[in-house]
Design a protein around this motif. Sequence first.
Motif, short mmCIF file in Angstrom:
data_model
loop_
_atom_site.label_atom_id
_atom_site.label_comp_id
_atom_site.label_asym_id
_atom_site.label_seq_id
_atom_site.Cartn_x
_atom_site.Cartn_y
_atom_site.Cartn_z
N THR A 209 0.87 -1.17 0.00
CA THR A 209 0.00 0.00 0.00
C THR A 209 0.90 1.21 0.00
O THR A 209 1.77 1.35 0.88
CB THR A 209 -0.90 0.01 1.25
OG1 THR A 209 -1.71 -1.17 1.26
CG2 THR A 209 -1.79 1.24 1.25
N THR A 211 1.82 5.54 -0.92
CA THR A 211 1.41 6.92 -1.12
C THR A 211 2.66 7.76 -1.30
O THR A 211 3.79 7.26 -1.19
CB THR A 211 0.56 7.45 0.06
OG1 THR A 211 -0.01 8.71 -0.30
CG2 THR A 211 1.41 7.63 1.32
N ASN A 230 2.14 -5.22 2.61
CA ASN A 230 0.87 -5.63 3.21
C ASN A 230 0.99 -6.91 4.03
O ASN A 230 1.75 -7.82 3.69
CB ASN A 230 -0.17 -5.85 2.11
CG ASN A 230 -0.54 -4.58 1.40
OD1 ASN A 230 -0.59 -3.51 2.01
ND2 ASN A 230 -0.82 -4.66 0.10
#
Length: 233
Positions: A209, A211, A230
């Motif tokens: 995950t 960003t 993850n």
Amino acid sequence: MSPPTEQIRVDEGLWTAVDRYINDLLVPHDPALDSALKASAAAGLPEIQVAPNQGKLLNMLARMLGARAILEIGTLGGYSTIWLGRALPKDGRLITLEADPKHAEVARSNIARAGLAEIVEVRLGPALETLPKIAAERRLPFDLIFIDADKANIPEYFTWSLELSRPGSLIIVDNVVRGGAVIEPKSEDASVQGVRKFFSMLAAEPRVTGTAIQTVGIKGYDGLAIALVNLPK
């Protein structure tokens, strides 16, 4: 009444002033870190190390993870290495990879001066040659991996980072905004294209995950990406 935020003129001079304000309050001068910067500058190393508040962020993230093993790709003079190494317990380990012999020599001296020679190992050589050797050693996976090396090869570094991490590990990639050039698909800059390929990989990779955030400050306008490996579902 203060003017709306959008009406405040923000430029590099203001970014630098705010960084200095934050650093003066929250990142007090430290003899080992200050010496590392001075020694690196005296040796003619480029001043492209992370900012003090960014170094402290790396330290805090490693501590929040309870990291015991850290991999750094790109050592330079060892400034970020010291921040990361200080987050480890006495039996922790940090392997940092540096391709330039002069940089590695300066870094080893700075790391030893910081009292981290027993925890930190500087490995000399191109990372794409060193990483397969680390994988072949079959050590325990790394809890945190910090990528701050040549940007054209970030996709390959990210691929190896996935191989060398575990569920719950953090992979942090520095300098991913490139002063805004990251949005230019036709850029002829290999660093920009390397970052763009990495972002495409990050978006499509089901094992993490991810960003990214833009940053401004004494290092100008750039940003960093963070990928969390993850946990099994």
